[in-house]
Design an enzyme around this catalytic site. Structure first.
Site, PDB file in Angstrom:
ATOM      1  N   HIS A  85     -71.879 -28.661 -83.680  1.00 37.69           N
ATOM      2  CA  HIS A  85     -71.012 -29.386 -82.754  1.00 37.69           C
ATOM      3  C   HIS A  85     -71.562 -30.793 -82.571  1.00 37.69           C
ATOM      4  O   HIS A  85     -72.773 -30.966 -82.359  1.00 37.69           O
ATOM      5  CB  HIS A  85     -70.958 -28.649 -81.407  1.00 37.69           C
ATOM      6  CG  HIS A  85     -70.047 -29.317 -80.436  1.00 37.69           C
ATOM      7  ND1 HIS A  85     -68.669 -29.261 -80.545  1.00 37.69           N
ATOM      8  CD2 HIS A  85     -70.305 -30.102 -79.370  1.00 37.69           C
ATOM      9  CE1 HIS A  85     -68.131 -29.964 -79.569  1.00 37.69           C
ATOM     10  NE2 HIS A  85     -69.105 -30.482 -78.838  1.00 37.69           N
ATOM     11  N   ASN A 116     -72.581 -22.443 -85.519  1.00 40.47           N
ATOM     12  CA  ASN A 116     -71.610 -23.545 -85.468  1.00 40.47           C
ATOM     13  C   ASN A 116     -72.365 -24.843 -85.271  1.00 40.47           C
ATOM     14  O   ASN A 116     -73.415 -24.865 -84.630  1.00 40.47           O
ATOM     15  CB  ASN A 116     -70.641 -23.342 -84.295  1.00 40.47           C
ATOM     16  CG  ASN A 116     -69.610 -24.455 -84.198  1.00 40.47           C
ATOM     17  OD1 ASN A 116     -69.009 -24.843 -85.211  1.00 40.47           O
ATOM     18  ND2 ASN A 116     -69.395 -24.997 -83.010  1.00 40.47           N
ATOM     19  N   SER A 176     -68.417 -32.412 -95.177  1.00 43.13           N
ATOM     20  CA  SER A 176     -69.703 -33.081 -95.427  1.00 43.13           C
ATOM     21  C   SER A 176     -70.882 -32.204 -95.000  1.00 43.13           C
ATOM     22  O   SER A 176     -71.941 -32.219 -95.637  1.00 43.13           O
ATOM     23  CB  SER A 176     -69.763 -34.454 -94.755  1.00 43.13           C
ATOM     24  OG  SER A 176     -69.844 -34.333 -93.363  1.00 43.13           O
ATOM     25  N   ASN A 177     -70.703 -31.430 -93.949  1.00 41.08           N
ATOM     26  CA  ASN A 177     -71.780 -30.499 -93.571  1.00 41.08           C
ATOM     27  C   ASN A 177     -71.918 -29.383 -94.606  1.00 41.08           C
ATOM     28  O   ASN A 177     -73.028 -28.938 -94.906  1.00 41.08           O
ATOM     29  CB  ASN A 177     -71.529 -29.919 -92.179  1.00 41.08           C
ATOM     30  CG  ASN A 177     -71.989 -30.874 -91.091  1.00 41.08           C
ATOM     31  OD1 ASN A 177     -73.185 -31.065 -90.884  1.00 41.08           O
ATOM     32  ND2 ASN A 177     -71.032 -31.502 -90.420  1.00 41.08           N
ATOM     33  N   LEU A 211     -61.814 -19.282 -82.069  1.00 42.16           N
ATOM     34  CA  LEU A 211     -62.026 -17.890 -82.475  1.00 42.16           C
ATOM     35  C   LEU A 211     -61.702 -16.946 -81.325  1.00 42.16           C
ATOM     36  O   LEU A 211     -61.926 -17.267 -80.165  1.00 42.16           O
ATOM     37  CB  LEU A 211     -63.472 -17.684 -82.918  1.00 42.16           C
ATOM     38  CG  LEU A 211     -63.954 -18.547 -84.084  1.00 42.16           C
ATOM     39  CD1 LEU A 211     -65.357 -18.113 -84.489  1.00 42.16           C
ATOM     40  CD2 LEU A 211     -63.017 -18.473 -85.277  1.00 42.16           C
ATOM     41  N   MET A 213     -61.636 -25.713 -87.687  1.00 40.71           N
ATOM     42  CA  MET A 213     -60.879 -26.156 -86.517  1.00 40.71           C
ATOM     43  C   MET A 213     -59.945 -25.082 -85.961  1.00 40.71           C
ATOM     44  O   MET A 213     -58.782 -25.364 -85.653  1.00 40.71           O
ATOM     45  CB  MET A 213     -60.092 -27.428 -86.860  1.00 40.71           C
ATOM     46  CG  MET A 213     -60.972 -28.572 -87.315  1.00 40.71           C
ATOM     47  SD  MET A 213     -62.194 -29.063 -86.074  1.00 40.71           S
ATOM     48  CE  MET A 213     -61.118 -29.923 -84.924  1.00 40.71           C
ATOM     49  N   ARG A 214     -60.447 -23.868 -85.868  1.00 37.43           N
ATOM     50  CA  ARG A 214     -59.668 -22.813 -85.230  1.00 37.43           C
ATOM     51  C   ARG A 214     -60.495 -22.238 -84.089  1.00 37.43           C
ATOM     52  O   ARG A 214     -61.705 -22.009 -84.253  1.00 37.43           O
ATOM     53  CB  ARG A 214     -59.372 -21.660 -86.212  1.00 37.43           C
ATOM     54  CG  ARG A 214     -58.580 -22.051 -87.424  1.00 37.43           C
ATOM     55  CD  ARG A 214     -57.146 -22.364 -87.127  1.00 37.43           C
ATOM     56  NE  ARG A 214     -56.372 -21.238 -86.602  1.00 37.43           N
ATOM     57  CZ  ARG A 214     -55.181 -21.360 -86.046  1.00 37.43           C
ATOM     58  NH1 ARG A 214     -54.644 -22.554 -85.892  1.00 37.43           N
ATOM     59  NH2 ARG A 214     -54.529 -20.309 -85.616  1.00 37.43           N
ATOM     60  N   GLU A 236     -76.483 -34.559 -88.275  1.00 41.06           N
ATOM     61  CA  GLU A 236     -75.864 -33.246 -88.536  1.00 41.06           C
ATOM     62  C   GLU A 236     -76.295 -32.715 -89.891  1.00 41.06           C
ATOM     63  O   GLU A 236     -76.599 -31.528 -90.049  1.00 41.06           O
ATOM     64  CB  GLU A 236     -74.332 -33.351 -88.501  1.00 41.06           C
ATOM     65  CG  GLU A 236     -73.754 -33.635 -87.139  1.00 41.06           C
ATOM     66  CD  GLU A 236     -72.237 -33.540 -87.122  1.00 41.06           C
ATOM     67  OE1 GLU A 236     -71.679 -32.665 -87.797  1.00 41.06           O
ATOM     68  OE2 GLU A 236     -71.601 -34.345 -86.417  1.00 41.06           O
TER      69      GLU A 236
HETATM   70  C1  GRF Z   1     -68.589 -32.452 -87.776  1.00 41.16           C
HETATM   71  O1  GRF Z   1     -68.758 -33.575 -86.965  1.00 41.16           O
HETATM   72  C2  GRF Z   1     -68.976 -31.201 -87.050  1.00 41.16           C
HETATM   73  O2  GRF Z   1     -70.008 -31.387 -86.137  1.00 41.16           O
HETATM   74  C3  GRF Z   1     -67.701 -30.852 -86.317  1.00 41.16           C
HETATM   75  O3  GRF Z   1     -66.667 -31.187 -87.205  1.00 41.16           O
HETATM   76  C4  GRF Z   1     -67.115 -32.195 -88.099  1.00 41.16           C
HETATM   77  C5  GRF Z   1     -66.927 -31.660 -89.472  1.00 41.16           C
HETATM   78  O4  GRF Z   1     -67.244 -32.617 -90.449  1.00 41.16           O
HETATM   79  N1  GRF Z   1     -67.702 -29.466 -85.912  1.00 41.16           N
HETATM   80  P1  GRF Z   1     -67.398 -32.184 -91.960  1.00 41.16           P
HETATM   81  O5  GRF Z   1     -66.091 -31.504 -92.355  1.00 41.16           O
HETATM   82  O6  GRF Z   1     -68.572 -31.277 -92.062  1.00 41.16           O
HETATM   83  O7  GRF Z   1     -67.590 -33.483 -92.703  1.00 41.16           O
END
Ligand code: GRF
Length: 213
Positions: free
Chosen positions: A111, A109, A14-15, A95, A92-93, A176
């Site tokens: 968060h 990044n 989604s981001n 680094l 989700m790795r 976000e």
């Molecule tokens: C988001 O909450 C971001 O802050 C975190 O992981 C999530 C990713 O969501 N690092 P998406 O895949 O961007 O929907």
């Protein structure tokens, strides 16, 4: 000239979607030129395809425990594509110093907490458990320690009495999607300069000459 940015994802994206939407504006200083995922089932890959953005999967599993070799493959792809900025968006790795060093000061990044509070996973549950009244999200430059590095931008939301993890996560996620495009804009347009010797970003989103009280 728009900066060529890559977005690294592992999930729904989604981001990534927010960054793609922002970058569609003609005056946005970056283009999303490449999407890389370490998972073939990441939802964000379809999003990239719909927007006609090159998207590739570089699975981590074939590299077994060799994180540096996986990162070398990612780094090679980024460089081959002429990428200038890298946005981690739900990647989700963890680094290693290799990739962080290769993209020092050019890797962002997002968060889902107001860092330095709640680095790591399950941030919304931990915020609720801690009883904080304000929560939010952070975009920062990536340094070696997880969820550390100079903070570029933050957005805060209230924690409401009847919140559960999902409600709070949804409120943060709205922010976000505003914050990441703003932070990438600042970096890509050169409004947020960072001196490698300093340990904090020099972030000035105000037009020059405008000084806050
Ligand atoms: C988001 O909450 C971001 O802050 C975190 O992981 C999530 C990713 O969501 N690092 P998406 O895949 O961007 O929907």
């Amino acid at each position: 000239m728009k900066r060529r940015a890559a977005v690294l994802i592992s999930g729904r994206g989604s981001n990534l979607g927010a960054l793609i939407a922002a970058a569609a504006a003609p005056d946005y200083p970056a283009e999303i030129a490449l999407v890389l995922s370490n998972r073939g089932d990441a939802g964000g890959l379809a999003l990239a395809a719909r927007s006609h953005i090159p998207a590739e999967v570089i699975e981590h599993r074939p590299f077994h425990a060799d994180r540096a070799a996986h990162e070398a493959a990612i780094d090679a792809r980024l460089r081959a594509a002429g990428i200038e900025l890298v946005c981690l968006a739900g990647y989700m790795r963890l680094l290693t110093p290799f990739l962080v060093g290769r993209w020092a000061w050019r890797m962002l990044n997002i968060h889902p907490s107001l860092l330095p509070a709640f680095p790591g996973l399950h941030t919304h549950a931990r915020a609720l458990a801690a009883g904080v009244r304000v929560h939010g999200c952070t975009v920062h430059l990536v340094a070696e320690a997880t969820d550390s590095g100079p903070i570029l931008a933050q957005a805060a939301v209230p924690v409401l009495p009847d919140d559960d993890e999902d409600r709070l996560a949804a409120r943060v996620l709205i922010q976000e999607h505003r914050l990441y495009p703003l932070a990438l804009r600042l970096i890509a347009a050169g409004h947020a300069g960072v001196a490698p010797a300093a340990d904090s970003a020099l972030c000035n989103p105000l037009p020059s000459g405008e000084v806050p009280e």
